[in-house]
Design a protein around this motif. Structure first.
Motif, PDB file in Angstrom:
ATOM      1  N   GLU A  78       0.833  -1.209   0.000  1.00 33.65           N
ATOM      2  CA  GLU A  78       0.000   0.000   0.000  1.00 33.65           C
ATOM      3  C   GLU A  78       0.868   1.260   0.000  1.00 33.65           C
ATOM      4  O   GLU A  78       0.589   2.222  -0.729  1.00 33.65           O
ATOM      5  CB  GLU A  78      -0.928  -0.022   1.224  1.00 33.65           C
ATOM      6  N   ASP A  79       1.945   1.246   0.783  1.00 29.00           N
ATOM      7  CA  ASP A  79       2.826   2.413   0.822  1.00 29.00           C
ATOM      8  C   ASP A  79       3.558   2.603  -0.509  1.00 29.00           C
ATOM      9  O   ASP A  79       3.780   3.731  -0.942  1.00 29.00           O
ATOM     10  CB  ASP A  79       3.833   2.287   1.971  1.00 29.00           C
ATOM     11  N   MET A  80       3.918   1.489  -1.152  1.00 28.34           N
ATOM     12  CA  MET A  80       4.551   1.570  -2.473  1.00 28.34           C
ATOM     13  C   MET A  80       3.577   2.227  -3.463  1.00 28.34           C
ATOM     14  O   MET A  80       3.969   3.100  -4.255  1.00 28.34           O
ATOM     15  CB  MET A  80       4.932   0.166  -2.950  1.00 28.34           C
ATOM     16  N   ARG A  81       2.320   1.805  -3.403  1.00 26.74           N
ATOM     17  CA  ARG A  81       1.295   2.388  -4.290  1.00 26.74           C
ATOM     18  C   ARG A  81       1.184   3.896  -4.039  1.00 26.74           C
ATOM     19  O   ARG A  81       1.116   4.696  -4.978  1.00 26.74           O
ATOM     20  CB  ARG A  81      -0.051   1.699  -4.031  1.00 26.74           C
ATOM     21  N   GLN A  82       1.205   4.291  -2.749  1.00 28.92           N
ATOM     22  CA  GLN A  82       1.080   5.715  -2.406  1.00 28.92           C
ATOM     23  C   GLN A  82       2.294   6.522  -2.874  1.00 28.92           C
ATOM     24  O   GLN A  82       2.155   7.658  -3.323  1.00 28.92           O
ATOM     25  CB  GLN A  82       0.885   5.874  -0.901  1.00 28.92           C
ATOM     26  N   VAL A  83       3.499   5.926  -2.742  1.00 26.10           N
ATOM     27  CA  VAL A  83       4.707   6.618  -3.212  1.00 26.10           C
ATOM     28  C   VAL A  83       4.620   6.842  -4.724  1.00 26.10           C
ATOM     29  O   VAL A  83       4.903   7.940  -5.222  1.00 26.10           O
ATOM     30  CB  VAL A  83       5.987   5.836  -2.833  1.00 26.10           C
ATOM     31  N   TYR A  84       4.207   5.815  -5.459  1.00 27.62           N
ATOM     32  CA  TYR A  84       4.098   5.965  -6.917  1.00 27.62           C
ATOM     33  C   TYR A  84       2.992   6.957  -7.295  1.00 27.62           C
ATOM     34  O   TYR A  84       3.085   7.650  -8.306  1.00 27.62           O
ATOM     35  CB  TYR A  84       3.852   4.604  -7.563  1.00 27.62           C
ATOM     36  N   GLU A  85       1.955   7.029  -6.475  1.00 25.66           N
ATOM     37  CA  GLU A  85       0.876   7.996  -6.723  1.00 25.66           C
ATOM     38  C   GLU A  85       1.384   9.422  -6.467  1.00 25.66           C
ATOM     39  O   GLU A  85       1.073  10.344  -7.199  1.00 25.66           O
ATOM     40  CB  GLU A  85      -0.285   7.682  -5.774  1.00 25.66           C
ATOM     41  N   ARG A  86       2.197   9.565  -5.418  1.00 25.22           N
ATOM     42  CA  ARG A  86       2.738  10.884  -5.067  1.00 25.22           C
ATOM     43  C   ARG A  86       3.819  11.327  -6.055  1.00 25.22           C
ATOM     44  O   ARG A  86       3.975  12.511  -6.333  1.00 25.22           O
ATOM     45  CB  ARG A  86       3.325  10.834  -3.655  1.00 25.22           C
ATOM     46  N   PHE A  87       4.588  10.353  -6.565  1.00 24.26           N
ATOM     47  CA  PHE A  87       5.694  10.641  -7.491  1.00 24.26           C
ATOM     48  C   PHE A  87       5.479   9.842  -8.790  1.00 24.26           C
ATOM     49  O   PHE A  87       6.139   8.825  -9.003  1.00 24.26           O
ATOM     50  CB  PHE A  87       7.032  10.233  -6.868  1.00 24.26           C
ATOM     51  N   PRO A  88       4.573  10.301  -9.663  1.00 25.80           N
ATOM     52  CA  PRO A  88       4.269   9.529 -10.886  1.00 25.80           C
ATOM     53  C   PRO A  88       5.504   9.291 -11.758  1.00 25.80           C
ATOM     54  O   PRO A  88       5.598   8.282 -12.454  1.00 25.80           O
ATOM     55  CB  PRO A  88       3.255  10.406 -11.624  1.00 25.80           C
ATOM     56  N   ARG A  89       6.472  10.217 -11.710  1.00 28.27           N
ATOM     57  CA  ARG A  89       7.695  10.067 -12.503  1.00 28.27           C
ATOM     58  C   ARG A  89       8.438   8.787 -12.101  1.00 28.27           C
ATOM     59  O   ARG A  89       9.049   8.122 -12.921  1.00 28.27           O
ATOM     60  CB  ARG A  89       8.589  11.290 -12.257  1.00 28.27           C
ATOM     61  N   LEU A  90       8.391   8.446 -10.824  1.00 29.89           N
ATOM     62  CA  LEU A  90       9.073   7.228 -10.351  1.00 29.89           C
ATOM     63  C   LEU A  90       8.376   5.983 -10.890  1.00 29.89           C
ATOM     64  O   LEU A  90       9.034   4.981 -11.190  1.00 29.89           O
ATOM     65  CB  LEU A  90       9.117   7.185  -8.816  1.00 29.89           C
ATOM     66  N   LEU A  91       7.068   6.044 -11.002  1.00 33.69           N
ATOM     67  CA  LEU A  91       6.321   4.897 -11.542  1.00 33.69           C
ATOM     68  C   LEU A  91       6.744   4.643 -12.989  1.00 33.69           C
ATOM     69  O   LEU A  91       6.977   3.492 -13.393  1.00 33.69           O
ATOM     70  CB  LEU A  91       4.813   5.162 -11.458  1.00 33.69           C
ATOM     71  N   GLU A  92       6.886   5.723 -13.756  1.00 35.89           N
ATOM     72  CA  GLU A  92       7.315   5.594 -15.163  1.00 35.89           C
ATOM     73  C   GLU A  92       8.709   4.970 -15.261  1.00 35.89           C
ATOM     74  O   GLU A  92       9.041   4.315 -16.237  1.00 35.89           O
ATOM     75  CB  GLU A  92       7.367   6.981 -15.829  1.00 35.89           C
TER      76      GLU A  92
END
Length: 235
Positions: A112-126
């Motif tokens: 869940e925290d990983m999902r939130q980090v990627y939501e907060r920092f979309p560039r990191l998800l990419e």
């Protein structure tokens, strides 16, 4: 939440902190401003267990953390985003974030925290499969902050988050700092960009040559002639 009293820290024979006292209350953003070499980073390293003070008190949630190992302090709820980001360059973005949760065992919470980090920092998800050493400075700063958040800190220590970043990215980073605080994380921020730091802080301390020279609300320090001349370009 955090009480520092009469803290002395030395590097060999050189005294970097001289009787530093400050406090951080739950829910605040406290900023520490000062020139290069004033002792700001040294204080954060002492708080996170990377340096052992020669004298003084560091109480966190009513318990002394002086002399505790850094990993125990992380487990207790203090995460440190160091100056210069210090991401693991030969590991991917995803691997860096997973390392942030190294001490945790709650797999569902980590996901869940990983999902939130990627939501907060979309560039990191990419860029989650990309080696961290190939990221831009701004992306590495986001990664360093995301990695610290993966430990689910109660208190986040941020050391010079805007250093070397373009003005537009600085705005973005400070918006994220405000969001993290609104979501319930208390923040102690070390920052040379005094304008930006005071704009997000509730209270602030000025450190000069290892001593606290001034303290007050952010508004009081913004209005102080001494602070204007030394740190706000005389404005």
């Amino acid at each position: 939440m955090l009480k520092v009293d009469e803290l002395d820290v030395f590097y060999g024979n050189i005294q970097a902190l001289k009787g530093v006292s400050l406090d951080v209350r739950q829910g605040e953003v406290i900023t520490l401003i000062g020139a290069n070499g004033a002792g700001k980073s040294t204080l954060l390293k002492a708080l996170s267990g990377l340096l052992k003070p020669q004298r003084g008190v560091i109480d966190y949630l009513g318990q002394s953390i002086v002399g505790k190992p850094a990993q125990t302090i992380v487990r207790d709820g203090i995460s440190h985003v160091p100056e210069g980001r210090r991401v693991f360059a030969n590991m991917t973005v995803q691997e860096n974030l997973e390392l942030g949760a190294y001490l945790r065992k709650d797999k569902a919470g980590i996901r869940e925290d990983m999902r939130q980090v990627y939501e907060r920092f979309p560039r990191l998800l990419e860029r989650r499969g990309q080696l961290s050493g190939t990221l831009s400075g701004g992306e590495q700063q986001m990664l360093a902050m995301g990695r610290a958040l993966m430990a689910r800190p109660k208190l986040l220590l941020l050391d010079e988050p805007s250093m070397g970043l373009a003005p537009l990215l600085v705005q973005t980073i400070f918006q994220i700092i405000e969001e993290i605080n609104r979501d319930g994380t208390t923040i102690l921020l070390v920052e040379q960009n005094a304008h930006m730091a005071l704009s997000v802080a509730s209270r602030a301390y000025v450190i000069e040559t290892g001593r606290i020279a001034l303290s007050g609300t952010a508004a009081e320090l913004q209005a102080s002639e001494q602070v204007k001349q030394a740190y706000l370009g005389g404005q």
